[in-house]
Design a protein around this motif. Structure first.
Motif, PDB file in Angstrom:
ATOM      1  N   TRP A 115      11.287  21.611   9.082  1.00 17.60           N
ATOM      2  CA  TRP A 115      11.124  21.160  10.464  1.00 17.60           C
ATOM      3  C   TRP A 115       9.793  20.431  10.632  1.00 17.60           C
ATOM      4  CZ3 TRP A 115      14.575  21.381  14.497  1.00 17.60           C
ATOM      5  CH2 TRP A 115      14.091  21.071  15.767  1.00 17.60           C
ATOM      6  N   GLU A 116       8.733  21.044  10.112  1.00 12.72           N
ATOM      7  CA  GLU A 116       7.407  20.450  10.238  1.00 12.72           C
ATOM      8  C   GLU A 116       7.298  19.145   9.451  1.00 12.72           C
ATOM      9  OE1 GLU A 116       4.520  23.357   9.167  1.00 12.72           O
ATOM     10  OE2 GLU A 116       4.937  24.639  10.902  1.00 12.72           O
ATOM     11  N   GLN A 117       7.897  19.099   8.255  1.00 14.65           N
ATOM     12  CA  GLN A 117       7.824  17.892   7.437  1.00 14.65           C
ATOM     13  C   GLN A 117       8.559  16.732   8.085  1.00 14.65           C
ATOM     14  OE1 GLN A 117       6.009  17.206   4.806  1.00 14.65           O
ATOM     15  NE2 GLN A 117       6.834  15.113   4.696  1.00 14.65           N
ATOM     16  N   THR A 118       9.711  17.000   8.676  1.00 16.30           N
ATOM     17  CA  THR A 118      10.469  15.937   9.335  1.00 16.30           C
ATOM     18  C   THR A 118       9.684  15.375  10.519  1.00 16.30           C
ATOM     19  OG1 THR A 118      12.541  17.010   8.698  1.00 16.30           O
ATOM     20  CG2 THR A 118      12.658  15.329  10.407  1.00 16.30           C
ATOM     21  N   PHE A 119       9.101  16.252  11.308  1.00 18.77           N
ATOM     22  CA  PHE A 119       8.282  15.785  12.435  1.00 18.77           C
ATOM     23  C   PHE A 119       7.029  15.077  11.935  1.00 18.77           C
ATOM     24  CE2 PHE A 119      11.029  18.073  15.206  1.00 18.77           C
ATOM     25  CZ  PHE A 119      10.796  17.574  16.477  1.00 18.77           C
ATOM     26  N   ARG A 120       6.441  15.587  10.869  1.00 13.20           N
ATOM     27  CA  ARG A 120       5.222  14.980  10.329  1.00 13.20           C
ATOM     28  C   ARG A 120       5.465  13.529   9.916  1.00 13.20           C
ATOM     29  NH1 ARG A 120       0.335  15.824   7.869  1.00 13.20           N
ATOM     30  NH2 ARG A 120      -0.009  14.705   5.912  1.00 13.20           N
ATOM     31  N   THR A 121       6.553  13.292   9.206  1.00 13.78           N
ATOM     32  CA  THR A 121       6.853  11.935   8.750  1.00 13.78           C
ATOM     33  C   THR A 121       7.320  11.046   9.892  1.00 13.78           C
ATOM     34  OG1 THR A 121       7.454  12.734   6.547  1.00 13.78           O
ATOM     35  CG2 THR A 121       8.270  10.558   7.191  1.00 13.78           C
ATOM     36  N   ASN A 122       8.274  11.529  10.671  1.00 12.16           N
ATOM     37  CA  ASN A 122       8.984  10.664  11.617  1.00 12.16           C
ATOM     38  C   ASN A 122       8.220  10.362  12.900  1.00 12.16           C
ATOM     39  OD1 ASN A 122      10.894  11.037   9.658  1.00 12.16           O
ATOM     40  ND2 ASN A 122      12.494  11.761  11.006  1.00 12.16           N
ATOM     41  N   ILE A 123       7.484  11.327  13.423  1.00 14.14           N
ATOM     42  CA  ILE A 123       6.789  11.080  14.692  1.00 14.14           C
ATOM     43  C   ILE A 123       5.273  11.204  14.565  1.00 14.14           C
ATOM     44  CG2 ILE A 123       7.175  13.450  15.508  1.00 14.14           C
ATOM     45  CD1 ILE A 123       7.084  10.293  17.713  1.00 14.14           C
ATOM     46  N   PHE A 124       4.764  12.162  13.769  1.00 10.87           N
ATOM     47  CA  PHE A 124       3.316  12.231  13.573  1.00 10.87           C
ATOM     48  C   PHE A 124       2.820  10.966  12.887  1.00 10.87           C
ATOM     49  CE2 PHE A 124       3.842  16.174  15.239  1.00 10.87           C
ATOM     50  CZ  PHE A 124       2.932  17.178  14.905  1.00 10.87           C
TER      51      PHE A 124
ATOM     52  N   LEU B 241      19.633  18.244  12.972  1.00 11.83           N
ATOM     53  CA  LEU B 241      19.000  18.764  14.180  1.00 11.83           C
ATOM     54  C   LEU B 241      17.533  18.354  14.283  1.00 11.83           C
ATOM     55  CD1 LEU B 241      20.570  22.332  14.121  1.00 11.83           C
ATOM     56  CD2 LEU B 241      21.083  20.511  15.742  1.00 11.83           C
ATOM     57  N   ASP B 242      16.794  18.505  13.192  1.00  8.13           N
ATOM     58  CA  ASP B 242      15.375  18.154  13.230  1.00  8.13           C
ATOM     59  C   ASP B 242      15.180  16.645  13.289  1.00  8.13           C
ATOM     60  OD1 ASP B 242      16.458  18.066  10.672  1.00  8.13           O
ATOM     61  OD2 ASP B 242      14.620  18.714   9.668  1.00  8.13           O
TER      62      ASP B 242
ATOM     63  N   LEU C  41       0.847  -1.192   0.000  1.00  7.25           N
ATOM     64  CA  LEU C  41       0.000   0.000   0.000  1.00  7.25           C
ATOM     65  C   LEU C  41       0.882   1.242   0.000  1.00  7.25           C
ATOM     66  CD1 LEU C  41      -2.593  -1.141   2.703  1.00  7.25           C
ATOM     67  CD2 LEU C  41      -2.964  -1.060   0.227  1.00  7.25           C
ATOM     68  N   ALA C  42       0.645   2.140  -0.942  1.00  9.30           N
ATOM     69  CA  ALA C  42       1.432   3.365  -1.053  1.00  9.30           C
ATOM     70  C   ALA C  42       0.652   4.539  -0.478  1.00  9.30           C
ATOM     71  CB  ALA C  42       1.790   3.641  -2.510  1.00  9.30           C
ATOM     72  N   GLY C  43       1.314   5.341   0.346  1.00 10.57           N
ATOM     73  CA  GLY C  43       0.661   6.509   0.920  1.00 10.57           C
ATOM     74  C   GLY C  43       1.490   7.142   2.012  1.00 10.57           C
ATOM     75  N   ASP C  44       0.949   8.176   2.617  1.00 10.93           N
ATOM     76  CA  ASP C  44       1.633   8.956   3.645  1.00 10.93           C
ATOM     77  C   ASP C  44       1.135   8.530   5.018  1.00 10.93           C
ATOM     78  OD1 ASP C  44       2.777  10.849   5.267  1.00 10.93           O
ATOM     79  OD2 ASP C  44       1.901  12.592   4.248  1.00 10.93           O
ATOM     80  N   VAL C  45       2.016   7.966   5.845  1.00 13.16           N
ATOM     81  CA  VAL C  45       1.592   7.487   7.162  1.00 13.16           C
ATOM     82  C   VAL C  45       1.224   8.631   8.104  1.00 13.16           C
ATOM     83  CG1 VAL C  45       2.814   5.291   7.093  1.00 13.16           C
ATOM     84  CG2 VAL C  45       4.004   7.345   7.929  1.00 13.16           C
ATOM     85  N   ALA C  46       1.570   9.860   7.751  1.00 12.07           N
ATOM     86  CA  ALA C  46       1.149  10.998   8.566  1.00 12.07           C
ATOM     87  C   ALA C  46      -0.299  11.390   8.284  1.00 12.07           C
ATOM     88  CB  ALA C  46       2.066  12.189   8.326  1.00 12.07           C
ATOM     89  N   ASP C  47      -0.902  10.761   7.298  1.00 11.27           N
ATOM     90  CA  ASP C  47      -2.306  10.989   6.947  1.00 11.27           C
ATOM     91  C   ASP C  47      -3.168   9.988   7.713  1.00 11.27           C
ATOM     92  OD1 ASP C  47      -4.850  10.904   5.749  1.00 11.27           O
ATOM     93  OD2 ASP C  47      -4.068  11.404   3.777  1.00 11.27           O
ATOM     94  N   ALA C  48      -3.978  10.492   8.649  1.00  9.16           N
ATOM     95  CA  ALA C  48      -4.802   9.617   9.483  1.00  9.16           C
ATOM     96  C   ALA C  48      -5.749   8.770   8.638  1.00  9.16           C
ATOM     97  CB  ALA C  48      -5.588  10.449  10.495  1.00  9.16           C
TER      98      ALA C  48
END
Length: 285
Positions: free
Chosen positions: A144-153, A188-189, A96-103
């Motif tokens: 900064w927001e994109q890194t957090f969105r992918t990695n932890i969100f 850093l991020d 399945l292809a998609g963005d895991v930050a997307d609920a």
């Protein structure tokens, strides 16, 4: 050739990189590895499973008898290769292809997995990205927001979606990093997200202990993956891993067995812990 050179100089100008273009290609399973049915009959959801550590984990899990929900962002060629390796081992795979930050995407992943197999036993939160910068001033708010969105969100969203279907004996395994413990002046991020992942792992382990769900993490050191080839300049890639006690980068195949251990009943009394697979660096964490 420099005494510190560990790899041919190279760089990929594509986001996240492609395993198909790496020289040499990463080793995702050692030919001497022999599965022992440790995950027989189980279903694992693995994010970032098309390449690198995610591919190695997926193939090792398949070798141990596990069916795989193969999540990836957009590297179709790499994902097809991983799918073929899983199927070659006689296991089923749902790519399945998609963005895991997307609920919404995460809910669809879980719905399709439950629809196909009726259960989820293991969740591996592995998707991640990094973009090196010389200093804090060079990091935009968007990065900064994109890194957090992918990695932890993304880890939050996928775990939240899967949690209602995890039962006593299930396992959650998160990919953190040595950078959470040692830091990295150019990441850093990324390092900040990995620190968050480590704390998320420990806190969630405490929260879910009463439900019999174990939560652990693996903190790799320098591992030869597409992220390295796509985010660092050629001269940095050429000496990648040379500063470890073993003086070389690790291979994804050297990390994946740690995930097998944490996913299997071998680690039935282990939760809230981080396994350090980093070429010998002592981080005391």
């Amino acid at each position: 050739m420099s005494e510190k050179q560990t790899l041919p100089p190279q760089h990929q100008d594509i986001p996240h990189g492609s395993e198909a273009q790496m020289d040499p290609p990463p080793v995702y399973i050692d030919e001497r590895y022999r599965g022992a049915g440790k995950l027989e009959g189980k279903v694992a959801v693995i994010s970032g499973a098309d390449s690198g550590i995610g591919r190695a984990v997926a193939v090792h899990f398949a070798e141990e008898g596990c069916d795989i929900v193969l999540l990836y962002f957009d590297r179709d060629e790499d994902a097809r290769h991983t799918q073929a390796e899983i199927e070659r081992r006689g296991r089923q795979v749902l790519p399945l292809a998609g963005d895991v930050a997307d609920a919404g995407f995460c809910r669809q992943v879980v719905e399709q997995a439950i629809g196909k197999w009726g259960h989820i036993d293991i969740l591996v939160n592995n998707a991640g990205e990094q973009q090196p910068q010389e200093g804090l001033e060079d990091i935009s708010e968007e990065q900064w927001e994109q890194t957090f969105r992918t990695n932890i969100f993304g880890m939050f969203q996928l775990t939240k979606a899967a949690l209602p279907y995890l039962k006593d004996g299930s396992a959650i395994i998160n990919t953190t990093s040595i950078t959470a413990y040692k830091g990295n002046p150019m990441l850093l991020d990324y390092s900040s997200t990995k620190g968050a992942i480590t704390t998320f792992t420990r806190s969630l382990a405490l929260n879910l202990a009463k439900r019999g769900i174990r939560v652990n993490a693996v903190a790799p050191g320098p591992i030869w993956t597409p992220l390295i080839a796509s985010t660092f300049p050629p001269e940095k890639v050429a000496t990648f891993g040379s500063d470890t006690p073993m003086q070389r980068p690790g291979q994804p195949a050297e990390v994946a067995p740690a995930f097998v251990y944490l996913a299997s009943n071998d680690s039935s009394y282990v939760s809230g812990q981080v396994l350090h697979v980093n070429g010998g660096s002592v981080v005391n964490g």
